[in-house]
Scaffold this motif. Sequence first.
Motif, mmCIF file in Angstrom:
data_model
loop_
_atom_site.group_PDB
_atom_site.id
_atom_site.type_symbol
_atom_site.label_atom_id
_atom_site.label_comp_id
_atom_site.label_asym_id
_atom_site.label_seq_id
_atom_site.Cartn_x
_atom_site.Cartn_y
_atom_site.Cartn_z
ATOM 1 N N THR A 213 0.807 -1.227 0.000
ATOM 2 C CA THR A 213 0.000 0.000 0.000
ATOM 3 C C THR A 213 0.838 1.274 0.000
ATOM 4 O OG1 THR A 213 -0.137 -0.134 2.416
ATOM 5 C CG2 THR A 213 -1.970 -1.054 1.175
ATOM 6 N N ARG A 214 2.156 1.158 -0.135
ATOM 7 C CA ARG A 214 3.005 2.351 -0.064
ATOM 8 C C ARG A 214 3.111 3.012 -1.437
ATOM 9 N NH1 ARG A 214 8.276 2.635 3.575
ATOM 10 N NH2 ARG A 214 6.563 2.781 5.059
ATOM 11 N N SER B 278 3.279 7.766 2.197
ATOM 12 C CA SER B 278 1.857 7.755 1.893
ATOM 13 C C SER B 278 1.382 6.328 1.680
ATOM 14 C CB SER B 278 1.559 8.578 0.631
ATOM 15 O OG SER B 278 1.956 9.923 0.802
ATOM 16 N N THR B 279 0.130 6.087 2.050
ATOM 17 C CA THR B 279 -0.472 4.768 1.891
ATOM 18 C C THR B 279 -1.770 4.890 1.118
ATOM 19 O OG1 THR B 279 0.491 3.941 3.949
ATOM 20 C CG2 THR B 279 -1.437 2.797 3.120
ATOM 21 N N PHE B 280 -1.898 4.104 0.052
ATOM 22 C CA PHE B 280 -3.119 4.055 -0.737
ATOM 23 C C PHE B 280 -3.412 2.609 -1.110
ATOM 24 C CE2 PHE B 280 -2.015 8.475 -1.332
ATOM 25 C CZ PHE B 280 -3.238 9.117 -1.411
ATOM 26 N N ARG B 281 -4.680 2.271 -1.155
ATOM 27 C CA ARG B 281 -5.077 0.923 -1.573
ATOM 28 C C ARG B 281 -4.776 0.734 -3.057
ATOM 29 N NH1 ARG B 281 -8.211 -3.119 0.278
ATOM 30 N NH2 ARG B 281 -8.712 -1.921 2.161
ATOM 31 N N ALA C 84 6.162 -1.687 1.475
ATOM 32 C CA ALA C 84 6.007 -1.837 2.923
ATOM 33 C C ALA C 84 4.597 -2.272 3.288
ATOM 34 C CB ALA C 84 6.316 -0.505 3.619
ATOM 35 N N LEU C 85 4.480 -2.787 4.518
ATOM 36 C CA LEU C 85 3.176 -3.055 5.106
ATOM 37 C C LEU C 85 2.424 -1.745 5.301
ATOM 38 C CD1 LEU C 85 4.466 -5.534 7.810
ATOM 39 C CD2 LEU C 85 2.984 -6.169 5.907
ATOM 40 N N PRO C 86 1.094 -1.838 5.372
ATOM 41 C CA PRO C 86 0.244 -3.026 5.310
ATOM 42 C C PRO C 86 0.080 -3.585 3.896
ATOM 43 C CG PRO C 86 -1.109 -1.069 5.602
ATOM 44 C CD PRO C 86 0.319 -0.618 5.696
ATOM 45 N N LEU C 87 -0.267 -4.880 3.842
ATOM 46 C CA LEU C 87 -0.545 -5.563 2.593
ATOM 47 C C LEU C 87 -2.032 -5.881 2.512
ATOM 48 C CD1 LEU C 87 2.325 -8.238 2.734
ATOM 49 C CD2 LEU C 87 2.452 -5.913 1.804
ATOM 50 N N ARG D 26 -6.545 -7.307 5.323
ATOM 51 C CA ARG D 26 -5.358 -6.453 5.357
ATOM 52 C C ARG D 26 -4.379 -7.016 6.376
ATOM 53 N NH1 ARG D 26 -5.009 -0.090 4.467
ATOM 54 N NH2 ARG D 26 -5.267 -0.980 2.384
ATOM 55 N N ILE D 27 -3.109 -7.079 5.979
ATOM 56 C CA ILE D 27 -2.040 -7.596 6.820
ATOM 57 C C ILE D 27 -1.250 -6.409 7.341
ATOM 58 C CG2 ILE D 27 0.021 -9.048 6.863
ATOM 59 C CD1 ILE D 27 -1.298 -10.511 4.378
#
Length: 244
Positions: free
Chosen positions: A19-20, A29-32, A192-195, A212-213
Amino acid sequence: MTYCVGMKLDSGLVFMSDTRTNSGVDNISTFRKMHVFSKPGERFITILTAGNLATTQAVISLLAERAKAPEDRNPSILAAPSMFQVAQIVGDLLRETIRSREMTGLDAETTFNATLIVGGQIKGMEPRLFMIYPEGNFIEASEDTPFFQIGETKYGRPILVRGFQPDMSFESAVKLLMVSFDSTMAANLSVALPLDMLILPRDRFEPMQQRRINEDDAYFNRISDSWSAALRNAFYSLPDYVID
């Protein structure tokens, strides 16, 4: 950056994505990157995205808008008669989205590139998996190419090549993917996590599991620690080099 994998097994499809989108000291930043479209009991489609975030979000938003009333907003992937035509619709939309940004005078080759993995099943047909390139063309998974990777692929690929078997269980496939992602994250901080993980069994048209992991996931951390220890043990068990 990104790392996404779509895998075709005898028993169905498995998907995993990180999600990175940015990584730096002060810019994370994290996005699906995993998106689903479905008609209960009739079809289930998963799309994984890698590349320019504005491009991929535009493509997913347009697909979602068309899916709200597929009978009125053609072409919709929820009305396409086959997964091949789903791939064609997504490929055409990706190419048009990149081309529209190219008209602004910026270099689409470097600025707006995106690659997608599209997989799923429509009732009465086989599960199918495609990788779609920025030009809109695509290839389909086969016996020779049973999985696709997009994004930061090089670190996790050797694990998949050595470990994949088409008749492996979903549980084994998830374990293999976790090792592949762990190896990628160990070598590249831009993944990176999350996955996000999704398992789609053949002829079910809904996920067996979608989750989500996160960083505190006990099983993923156990896999990571065990894989590191196994590699060290394997290394030290190799015959010693002798200097004359």
